[in-house]
Structures are given as C-alpha cells and as structure tokens.
Design an enzyme around this catalytic site. Structure first.
Site, PDB file in Angstrom:
ATOM      1  CG  HIS A   1      11.024 -11.006   9.362  1.00  0.00           C
ATOM      2  ND1 HIS A   1      11.007 -11.639  10.583  1.00  0.00           N
ATOM      3  CD2 HIS A   1      10.755 -11.965   8.444  1.00  0.00           C
ATOM      4  CE1 HIS A   1      10.731 -12.928  10.409  1.00  0.00           C
ATOM      5  NE2 HIS A   1      10.573 -13.151   9.121  1.00  0.00           N
TER       6      HIS A   1
ATOM      7  NE  ARG B   1      16.490 -20.483  18.207  1.00  0.00           N
ATOM      8  CZ  ARG B   1      16.304 -21.330  17.224  1.00  0.00           C
ATOM      9  NH1 ARG B   1      15.913 -20.896  16.034  1.00  0.00           N
ATOM     10  NH2 ARG B   1      16.509 -22.624  17.412  1.00  0.00           N
TER      11      ARG B   1
ATOM     12  CD1 TRP C   1       5.197 -22.560  18.594  1.00  0.00           C
ATOM     13  CD2 TRP C   1       7.119 -22.271  19.711  1.00  0.00           C
ATOM     14  NE1 TRP C   1       5.091 -23.256  19.780  1.00  0.00           N
ATOM     15  CE2 TRP C   1       6.251 -23.094  20.483  1.00  0.00           C
ATOM     16  CE3 TRP C   1       8.379 -21.955  20.212  1.00  0.00           C
ATOM     17  CZ2 TRP C   1       6.627 -23.595  21.728  1.00  0.00           C
ATOM     18  CZ3 TRP C   1       8.752 -22.462  21.450  1.00  0.00           C
ATOM     19  CH2 TRP C   1       7.887 -23.273  22.202  1.00  0.00           C
TER      20      TRP C   1
ATOM     21  N   GLY D   1      12.063 -17.959  16.070  1.00  0.00           N
ATOM     22  CA  GLY D   1      10.877 -18.593  16.638  1.00  0.00           C
ATOM     23  C   GLY D   1       9.602 -17.951  16.127  1.00  0.00           C
TER      24      GLY D   1
END
Length: 261
Positions: free
Chosen positions: A72, A96, A7, A4
């Site tokens: 990341h 997630r 987003w 996500g």
C-alpha cells in the site's frame, strides 16, 4: 486501501499460475486453500516490517519465480530497486472512486476494531478529507502512480475498480497481457474470471473463517459488498459534495477522472 486490492490479489496469482492444459482442475486453483493476501506477501508487513526483523522473515531469494508482492506504499516510498528503469519489476496499481473508498474503509476499520471503536463517521470522514490516512493522503497517493504510469506505461499499469466491474473481460485481458501472460483463448479468460469473482471469493470456505495470518484480521472482513456507487448511499449530501470538490481540485489538469462510470 479498499480500492479493490483484494480482488487484484486473487486475479494476478491466477493469471501467473494458470495451467494451460488443466484449467478445469480444482487442484490447480490456489484460491481454494489460500486467502488472496497469502498469495501475494506484503512488502511492508511480511518482508521489511521492522517488528519482524528478529523473527523468521520471508526470504525472497528462496521464492520461486515469478515473485509476486503487494504493497500500500505510495510510489515515492517504494525501494529504488523497484522503480529503477533497469528493473524488470512491473507494477499494477488499482484505485477507486473516493467516496466508495472512504465508505469501504470505514466499514473495514470498524469490522477489525474490536478493542478500540472507530471514531464517529463524521470525524473519520473529516480526517480522510484532510489527508490523514494510514498510507498518506488518498488523492496524492493516486496521483503519484497515475503520473508515473503516464511516463512508464510499459512498467506501470493503472487500473480503476469501476472499469473492471464494467468490463471484466477487457480489463483482465489487458492485465494478463501487461503481465506477459496473455490468454490463449476465451476459455482460459472465463475460467480466471469465474475463479476470482467476488461472489465466489466471498463464499469460499477459506475466506469465511479464521484470521488472515500476516495481520490477524478476520478473513471475512476483506469481503463486503463490492458495489460501485456505495458512497452515495452512505454519505450525507454535504459530505459527498465536500469530497467531490476536493477530488476535482486535486485532479484538475491531470487527465485523471475518478467519477463513477
């Protein structure tokens, strides 16, 4: 990856750049002309990438405040200047449900692997379960940020994709408050939610065509379906059970539960 983050890369800049007086003016919307990746430069790709040291590197000292970055990297690999208790830097982490992460990652890697096809899904899944991942084992990555968020809730906000999907208003309101930019009213909140909705992002012209500049990946590859529970529709029963078992063992006793709400 594939939790996500795209987003989030839309939500945060919109919250931070929100024009309180002209919230309906399209010219104040950075998403109309920028892919979310362009609004938040990558620490490891755009700034400190060894491959870029001999070329024009983004000068962070010239960036206006507030400076927004994405990464990341696992928590243990972040620069000490970010993790230091004296630093005013805030971290927003999103994760997630693991099965959904894998399926989204599988489709993403296939969509960008034009030269060399990805391994078969069973092989790629086996590697994922064994912790072979571009930024380290998935579960360990999540646990590092989860544990640190418990120690430093004022510095690290830990979000779950499923919770934002279930309660977008409550979660985005919490995000804005954490960032020090609380909404003045419901209209501001609704405006940001509309601007950053996955459906709108997917259909914006800027995200439909061309390549994302930092990696040369098709922009549209970052937008698939965004569904919760997609892993159950794509993985064999034994694959689901294997990953669920790994998740239970990894997170046992941590207080973290990534089961779909």
């Amino acid at each position: 990856m594939k939790t996500g983050t795209t987003w989030l890369k839309a939500l945060i800049p919109c919250i931070m750049a929100l024009n309180r007086d002209n919230i309906d003016h399209e010219e104040d919307d950075p998403l109309l002309t920028n892919h979310p990746n362009q609004l938040m430069p990558s620490i490891e790709i755009s700034i400190f990438n060894p491959k870029n040291l001999d070329s024009d590197v983004l000068n962070i000292d010239e960036m206006p405040s507030p400076r927004l970055f994405r990464t990341h990297l696992p928590y243990s690999k972040l620069p000490e200047s970010i993790k230091n208790d004296n630093s005013s830097c805030k971290l927003v982490y999103i994760t997630r449900e693991p099965k959904d992460v894998f399926v989204s990652l599988w489709h993403f890697m296939n969509s960008i692997s034009n030269a060399e096809p990805c391994p078969k899904m069973d092989e790629y899944f086996d590697s994922f379960c064994k912790g072979i991942h571009p930024f380290g084992p998935f579960h360990d990555h999540v646990l590092e940020y989860w544990n640190e968020s418990l120690k430093k809730p004022e510095k690290i906000l830990f979000l779950r994709y499923e919770e934002i999907k279930k309660d977008p208003k409550g979660q985005v309101k919490k995000l804005a408050e954490f960032l020090g930019r609380p909404f003045a009213n419901e209209e501001e909140l609704d405006n940001v939610l509309w601007r950053c909705s996955l459906e709108r992002l997917r259909n914006l012209q800027v995200n439909k065509n061309g390549l994302e500049p930092s990696l040369g990946i098709p922009k549209i590859a970052y937008f698939r379906n965004g569904l919760v529970g997609d892993g159950k529709n794509s993985l064999k029963k034994e694959m689901q059970e294997r990953l669920d078992q790994i998740t239970r063992e990894k997170f046992e006793g941590t207080g973290l539960d990534l089961q779909v709400i």
